[in-house]
Design a protein around this motif. Structure first.
Motif, mmCIF file in Angstrom:
data_model
loop_
_atom_site.group_PDB
_atom_site.id
_atom_site.type_symbol
_atom_site.label_atom_id
_atom_site.label_comp_id
_atom_site.label_asym_id
_atom_site.label_seq_id
_atom_site.Cartn_x
_atom_site.Cartn_y
_atom_site.Cartn_z
ATOM 1 N N VAL A 74 -31.253 -24.977 -30.581
ATOM 2 C CA VAL A 74 -31.760 -24.209 -29.442
ATOM 3 C C VAL A 74 -32.628 -23.065 -29.944
ATOM 4 N N ILE A 75 -32.158 -22.359 -30.950
ATOM 5 C CA ILE A 75 -32.887 -21.213 -31.491
ATOM 6 C C ILE A 75 -34.176 -21.670 -32.162
ATOM 7 N N THR A 76 -34.080 -22.725 -32.987
ATOM 8 C CA THR A 76 -35.264 -23.257 -33.657
ATOM 9 C C THR A 76 -36.313 -23.693 -32.640
ATOM 10 N N SER A 77 -35.877 -24.386 -31.586
ATOM 11 C CA SER A 77 -36.800 -24.887 -30.567
ATOM 12 C C SER A 77 -37.481 -23.755 -29.820
ATOM 13 N N LEU A 78 -36.702 -22.778 -29.382
ATOM 14 C CA LEU A 78 -37.272 -21.675 -28.611
ATOM 15 C C LEU A 78 -38.236 -20.848 -29.457
ATOM 16 N N ALA A 79 -37.861 -20.590 -30.712
ATOM 17 C CA ALA A 79 -38.747 -19.833 -31.594
ATOM 18 C C ALA A 79 -40.051 -20.592 -31.836
ATOM 19 N N GLN A 407 -39.982 -25.040 -18.869
ATOM 20 C CA GLN A 407 -39.924 -26.453 -18.485
ATOM 21 C C GLN A 407 -39.828 -27.357 -19.706
ATOM 22 N N SER A 408 -40.639 -27.075 -20.716
ATOM 23 C CA SER A 408 -40.611 -27.905 -21.933
ATOM 24 C C SER A 408 -39.249 -27.832 -22.609
ATOM 25 N N PHE A 409 -38.658 -26.644 -22.642
ATOM 26 C CA PHE A 409 -37.363 -26.500 -23.296
ATOM 27 C C PHE A 409 -36.260 -27.199 -22.508
ATOM 28 N N VAL A 410 -36.172 -26.937 -21.220
ATOM 29 C CA VAL A 410 -35.110 -27.557 -20.410
ATOM 30 C C VAL A 410 -35.236 -29.070 -20.434
ATOM 31 N N ASP A 411 -36.449 -29.583 -20.386
ATOM 32 C CA ASP A 411 -36.659 -31.037 -20.431
ATOM 33 C C ASP A 411 -36.166 -31.647 -21.734
ATOM 34 N N SER A 412 -36.071 -30.842 -22.790
ATOM 35 C CA SER A 412 -35.660 -31.365 -24.092
ATOM 36 C C SER A 412 -34.140 -31.491 -24.215
ATOM 37 N N LEU A 413 -33.394 -30.856 -23.331
ATOM 38 C CA LEU A 413 -31.937 -30.805 -23.467
ATOM 39 C C LEU A 413 -31.286 -32.079 -22.925
ATOM 40 N N PRO A 414 -30.265 -32.575 -23.595
ATOM 41 C CA PRO A 414 -29.509 -33.722 -23.070
ATOM 42 C C PRO A 414 -28.929 -33.390 -21.694
ATOM 43 N N GLY A 450 -26.751 -24.201 -22.953
ATOM 44 C CA GLY A 450 -27.815 -24.631 -22.057
ATOM 45 C C GLY A 450 -27.618 -24.101 -20.657
ATOM 46 N N TYR A 451 -27.841 -24.966 -19.664
ATOM 47 C CA TYR A 451 -27.831 -24.542 -18.270
ATOM 48 C C TYR A 451 -27.014 -25.507 -17.418
ATOM 49 N N VAL A 452 -26.388 -24.958 -16.362
ATOM 50 C CA VAL A 452 -25.610 -25.750 -15.412
ATOM 51 C C VAL A 452 -26.001 -25.317 -14.007
ATOM 52 N N GLN A 453 -26.226 -26.303 -13.144
ATOM 53 C CA GLN A 453 -26.487 -26.006 -11.734
ATOM 54 C C GLN A 453 -25.204 -26.240 -10.945
ATOM 55 N N GLY A 454 -24.719 -25.191 -10.269
ATOM 56 C CA GLY A 454 -23.512 -25.292 -9.474
ATOM 57 C C GLY A 454 -23.773 -25.917 -8.121
ATOM 58 N N ARG A 455 -22.690 -26.173 -7.372
ATOM 59 C CA ARG A 455 -22.821 -26.785 -6.047
ATOM 60 C C ARG A 455 -23.616 -25.910 -5.091
ATOM 61 N N SER A 456 -23.602 -24.604 -5.352
ATOM 62 C CA SER A 456 -24.343 -23.674 -4.491
ATOM 63 C C SER A 456 -25.849 -23.766 -4.698
#
Length: 489
Positions: A74-79, A407-414, A450-456
């Motif tokens: 994550v750090i390598t990618s963002l940097a 967008q590029s970073f989030v798209d890269s995550l499993p 990473g990121y999580v989208q809740g039911r809300s």
């Protein structure tokens, strides 16, 4: 202090602790899973914050540094996305060192590796075919390989596992790697008593001995040996033999064996020779590895010091696609090569690990992190010296969410339950399709970030790590945290 004052101070402390616990409750399902795994609370750390909130949703041991494992990527990618930009590509250069007349080059073809960790034999053969279409059919001299774009020493690998024939994911970085230094042998049912074998890439001077009989088992293994008795395969410039043995049933279908039989230099040299021949080219000399022969880096400049344009260039995909492939599959070599590419001045100056580490360290400070929040070694997570605090990881994730490369970073995550390293995790809960997370796994570490989208509909940044000799048993606890967030967020 009077007894009354002491009592008031103690009450105030208890109230503060209770308020903190109330503000940041630990999900009961997570703690139950951790207890079931038989692991102490001190082995787990996490931090969760809604992307539009200034306070955490829940936290535990968030200021304790944990081994990050592959969440380091994550750090390598963002940097890399921030410092190199989305248009960055690795480039491999070819220089014609002589006059090209009637398809014949009166000299050497110099190929300069530019750190492309994703260069495949299919791409290299196609590049060679393009050279032939431009008129290069015969090389009177040698094909010379320049691998000096990365300047590494043994100390740079001190904290990472040794690569081995059966450990392709531990292969060390190299400025001119091909197929990640991995020899792939496809084994399939044959039409007679022997299984069918296909080897990629073709290696010059390596013959194939097929000893895989059609039978009842799905078992095959490969080894590279010297055709000269008593001479080790690795480092032997002479003839080698790839021996593939086993038993193969028609029900096995096609499967692939992967081995790392040679050093980067020897593997690439033999593959280049084999692929040039497969592309229909003629080589009257040999393939020469300048690094192995003790040569010096070749900066192609003219008499006044200006850079000479290469005769041909091969480019990798752009950085977002590179990052996508690294994170979806947790590619260690790609991450290590990408970190080295952050070294100041690269590619015009050779990359060093120290230079790359310094640049990332300064970038982390620019992200608002403290000196001891995160430590980077090689950028892949293979090193246990790569440590970070859950709160600091979430701070990076929050910065990225509002940044130009989000967008590029989030798209890269499993994606949980869908693809990459999470394809078979959290498939049947609310997190499936709603959690984008980099995984991390070592024998004594497990991690998610990473990121999580809740039911809300709210989105949360999350980092969770477990460090313990039995860390694998804590995977359900990490998944429980993500499921809890998807359900209650």
């Amino acid at each position: 202090m009077s007894n009354c004052a002491r009592a008031l101070a103690a009450f105030a402390l208890l109230f503060a602790i209770a308020a903190t616990a109330s503000a940041n409750p630990q999900p009961s399902s997570v703690m139950a899973a951790l207890r079931h795994a038989g692991l102490p609370v001190s082995s787990l750390g996490f931090y969760v914050r809604e992307v539009d909130s200034a306070s955490p949703t829940t936290a535990l041991n968030e200021e304790q540094p944990f081994v990050l494992a592959s969440t380091t990527k994550v750090i390598t990618s963002l940097a890399a996305l921030d410092l190199l930009g989305q248009n960055f590509r690795w480039r491999t250069y070819a220089y014609a060192k002589g006059e090209l007349v009637n398809g014949r080059l009166a000299g050497d073809l110099l190929i300069v590796g530019g750190g492309d960790a994703r260069l495949t034999s299919v791409e290299l053969r196609a590049w060679f075919a393009t050279m032939r279409a431009r008129g290069l059919r015969e090389i009177d001299g040698n094909i010379v390989l320049d691998r000096f774009a990365f300047q590494l020493n043994d100390a740079d690998h001190a904290n990472t596992p040794l690569p081995g024939q059966d450990r392709p994911h531990h292969i060390w970085p190299d400025a001119f790697s091909l197929d990640e230094g991995v020899l792939r042998i496809a084994v399939a049912p044959g039409r007679d008593e022997w299984a069918a074998l296909n080897v990629t890439p073709p290696l010059a001077g390596v013959s194939l001995l097929n000893k895989v009989r059609m039978g009842r088992r799905c078992s095959a293994h490969a080894r590279l040996v010297s055709e000269v008795a008593g001479v080790p395969a690795s480092g032997n410039a002479g003839a080698l033999q790839l021996v593939v043995s086993g038993s193969w049933s028609p029900r096995c279908g096609e499967r692939q064996i992967e081995i790392v039989p040679l050093s980067h230099g020897e593997f690439t040299s033999r593959a280049v020779a084999g692929l040039w021949a497969r592309a229909g080219g003629v080589l009257r000399g040999t393939v020469v590895d300048k690094l192995a022969s003790g040569g010096a880096a070749t900066l192609q400049r003219d008499a006044v010091g200006d850079l000479v344009l290469p005769w041909a260039i091969h480019q990798s995909d752009s950085l977002p696609q590179v990052v996508h492939d690294i994170n979806k599959t947790s590619n260690n070599l790609g991450a290590r090569n990408l970190l080295l590419s952050l070294s100041q001045g690269f590619p015009l100056q050779a990359a060093t690990l120290a230079g790359a580490q310094l640049r990332v360290h300064r970038w982390l400070q620019g992200q608002g992190l403290e000196e001891d929040d995160i430590r980077i070694d090689n950028g892949s997570g293979l090193s246990r010296t790569e440590r970070g605090k859950p709160r600091a990881m979430v701070q990076l994730l929050l910065n990225a969410w509002g940044g130009r490369n989000a967008q590029s970073f989030v798209d890269s995550l499993p994606i949980a339950g869908i693809d990459g390293t999470l394809a078979h995790r959290m498939r049947h809960g609310l997190a499936a399709g709603h959690a984008w997370l980099k995984t991390g796994s070592l024998l004594d570490a497990r991690a998610l970030a990473g990121y999580v989208q809740g039911r809300s509909g709210k989105v949360y940044a999350v980092a969770a790590m477990v460090n313990h000799p039995r860390a694998a048993r804590a995977t359900p606890a990490l998944d429980a945290l993500i499921e809890w967030l998807a359900r209650h967020g």
